[in-house]
Write an enzyme that holds these catalytic residues in place. Structure first.
Site, PDB file in Angstrom:
ATOM      1  N   HIS A 144      10.993  -5.195   8.668  1.00 39.00           N
ATOM      2  CA  HIS A 144      10.056  -4.081   8.492  1.00 39.00           C
ATOM      3  C   HIS A 144       8.775  -4.591   7.838  1.00 39.00           C
ATOM      4  CE1 HIS A 144       9.660   0.455   7.374  1.00 39.00           C
ATOM      5  NE2 HIS A 144       8.476  -0.104   7.506  1.00 39.00           N
TER       6      HIS A 144
ATOM      7  N   HIS B 226       4.403  -4.716   8.156  1.00 39.76           N
ATOM      8  CA  HIS B 226       3.158  -4.242   8.761  1.00 39.76           C
ATOM      9  C   HIS B 226       2.124  -5.365   8.682  1.00 39.76           C
ATOM     10  CE1 HIS B 226       4.656  -0.120   9.049  1.00 39.76           C
ATOM     11  NE2 HIS B 226       5.231  -0.343   7.875  1.00 39.76           N
TER      12      HIS B 226
ATOM     13  N   ASN C 228       2.599   0.508  14.279  1.00 35.75           N
ATOM     14  CA  ASN C 228       1.466   1.390  13.952  1.00 35.75           C
ATOM     15  C   ASN C 228       0.187   0.567  13.828  1.00 35.75           C
ATOM     16  OD1 ASN C 228       2.705   0.283  11.666  1.00 35.75           O
ATOM     17  ND2 ASN C 228       1.945   1.892  10.322  1.00 35.75           N
TER      18      ASN C 228
ATOM     19  N   HIS D  12      13.574   3.295   4.503  1.00 35.65           N
ATOM     20  CA  HIS D  12      13.112   3.983   3.285  1.00 35.65           C
ATOM     21  C   HIS D  12      14.176   4.819   2.577  1.00 35.65           C
ATOM     22  CE1 HIS D  12       9.403   2.751   5.017  1.00 35.65           C
ATOM     23  NE2 HIS D  12       9.188   3.802   5.758  1.00 35.65           N
TER      24      HIS D  12
ATOM     25  N   ASP E 282       9.012  -3.600   3.998  1.00 38.60           N
ATOM     26  CA  ASP E 282       8.014  -2.552   4.264  1.00 38.60           C
ATOM     27  C   ASP E 282       6.665  -2.987   3.695  1.00 38.60           C
ATOM     28  OD1 ASP E 282       6.795  -0.198   5.097  1.00 38.60           O
ATOM     29  OD2 ASP E 282       7.465   0.949   3.354  1.00 38.60           O
TER      30      ASP E 282
ATOM     31  N   HIS F  50      -3.058  -2.435   1.916  1.00 37.25           N
ATOM     32  CA  HIS F  50      -4.309  -1.701   2.098  1.00 37.25           C
ATOM     33  C   HIS F  50      -5.321  -2.247   1.091  1.00 37.25           C
ATOM     34  CE1 HIS F  50      -2.313   1.286   4.617  1.00 37.25           C
ATOM     35  NE2 HIS F  50      -1.371   1.378   3.705  1.00 37.25           N
TER      36      HIS F  50
HETATM   37 ZN   LIG Z   1       6.750   0.904   7.068  1.00 35.98          ZN
END
Ligand SMILES: [Zn+2]
Length: 453
Positions: free
Chosen positions: A60, A62, A94, A245, A317, A321
């Site tokens: 997981h 990003h 995403n 999660h 996860d 940002h």
């Molecule tokens: Zn995620």
């Protein structure tokens, strides 16, 4: 058999327990575990007094590439992976374009091939049944979907990656059930959340504390109802499910009971669950925390689930940002980008938890490596230090405490929510298929070394 590499003198953690042995590597594979008296050729790396562990398989992640490379990219993600003892990453869909079609999947595969230091795969979004059937044959290991829709934000859940209607979910589970892939689901009850967050926003409460309370409201009702639905649909379809999660007591209990009656469900906790979810984190770090608040009783349930095996997998996860995207959250949290980076520190923090007696070393290795390999179709190639498997190896030093700092962050964003936190265990070296990608503080892996796992 020519031995290329010998990792000598360490405590080797295997599925059968920890043993004192030398690990032999030949042609990228583990060739054997032998007594120190057995002579061989090849390069010798001294691991005396240290732990020799399988690399983490992080399902997981990003990477932000393509589409959001001002936050991160595949190369910078994989540099952090190497430093954090992660030898395989699975990216998330995403992105821009979101990974929802064969074309976008093939494009993203090409990006990993060019720049990823560690081994990789990618979880496309299963929202278009025809495309999902095609993508299942393209060498993926899992699909992903978010039960988060219509947030009015382009990020983190862009159009095309969400699915909430129960009929659509069951149709997609029927599509995936025959493919042998696992369906990763971000559980979320959008209708409940619309009501709950609407009340906060009506009152003008748009702070990190309000956001944290909304997501945790009524002991996590938005998580529990979604997970109950997913478990029932998994049972109805036979589709293997993986829940992302995990963070409430009821939902961890629900998974425990579902497993007991034979439902093919696995689940994960992310770095922030055990390590970054106290109310003090929400108050001190605000938007930089996540900010999911896991109340103390629920966090205790996470630790219990990790210990008793209800929680199968630890996955980062990793969700970086920029500071600018975070700062707005102090006063407008619902406009902030949520998620927090973590791939560089999750494995060390789990090993740190072993030194504190909170987890056993064997459970940590199971959750970061052996279980993700088994549940995501990599059990015959990765996930354990056993002869014949890929030599994805981490050497960790339990006698070398250090402090996590923003200065040490290899992410493009340049910050970590763990700045200032002490960790008792250091990652010394990381090998991917027998090739060193991290060596005592330096990432030495070559972009493009990573292969599709
Ligand atoms: Zn995620």
């Amino acid at each position: 058999m020519a031995v290329d590499l010998r990792i000598s003198g360490g405590t080797v953690v295997t599925p059968a327990g920890s043993v004192q042995a030398d690990v032999l590597v030949s042609d990228g594979k583990i060739a054997g575990l032998v007594d120190s008296a057995v002579p061989t050729g090849g390069r010798v790396v001294d691991a005396a007094g240290k732990l020799v562990l399988p690399g983490m398989i992080d399902v997981h992640v990003h990477t932000r590439e393509p589409g959001f490379t001002h936050k991160e990219d595949i190369l910078t993600t994989s540099r952090q992976a190497a430093a954090g003892g992660v030898t395989t990453i699975f990216g998330m869909p995403n992105l821009n374009p979101p990974t929802t079609t064969m074309q976008s999947l093939e494009e993203v595969f090409g990006l990993y091939e060019n720049s990823c230091i560690v081994d990789w795969n990618h979880n496309p979004a299963a929202t278009l049944p025809d495309q999902a059937a095609l993508m299942a044959k393209a060498g993926i290991r899992a699909f992903k979907v978010y039960m988060v829709v219509d947030t009015g934000r382009t990020y983190p859940h862009p159009a095309g990656t969400g699915m909430h209607d129960h009929g659509d979910l069951l149709r997609m589970m029927d599509t995936i059930a025959g493919t042998g892939k696992r369906f990763i689901i971000h559980p979320h009850d959008q209708a409940l959340m619309d009501y709950i967050e609407g009340r906060y926003l009506e009152r003008g409460e748009n702070t990190p504390a309000a956001y944290a309370q909304a997501y945790a409201e009524r002991e996590g009702v938005i998580w529990d109802t979604a997970i109950d639905v997913v478990l029932r649909l998994a049972e109805a379809s036979g589709c293997p499910i993986h829940l992302a999660h995990m963070q409430t007591r009821r939902s961890i209990d629900a998974v425990r009971r579902a497993k007991a009656r034979g439902v093919d469900v696995t689940c994960e906790v992310n770095h922030w669950g055990p390590f970054l979810s106290k109310w003090e984190h929400v108050e001190r770090l605000g938007p930089y925390a996540l900010s999911y608040w896991v109340p103390d009783d629920a966090r205790a349930a996470i630790w219990e689930g990790m210990r008793d095996g209800t929680i199968d997998v630890c996955a980062s996860d990793h969700a970086p940002h920029t500071r600018e995207e975070k700062e707005i959250g102090w006063t407008q949290m619902w406009s902030s980008h949520t998620g927090t980076p973590g791939i560089q520190y999750f494995y060390p923090l789990l090993l740190d938890a072993v030194t504190k007696g909170e987890l056993t070393l064997e459970r940590v290795v199971e959750m970061v490596a052996t279980a993700p390999a088994r549940h995501f179709g990599l059990g015959s190639t990765k996930g354990a230090l056993l002869p014949g498997l890929d030599a994805d190896i981490v050497i960790a030093d339990t006698g070398k405490p250090w402090t996590i700092t923003n200065d040490g962050v290899l992410s493009k964003v340049g910050w970590t929510p763990y700045d200032g936190q002490r960790c008792e265990v250091s990652i010394d070296r990381t090998f991917v298929r027998g090739v060193e990608v991290y060596d005592e503080g330096q990432v030495v892996g070559r972009p493009g070394h990573g292969k599709k796992a």
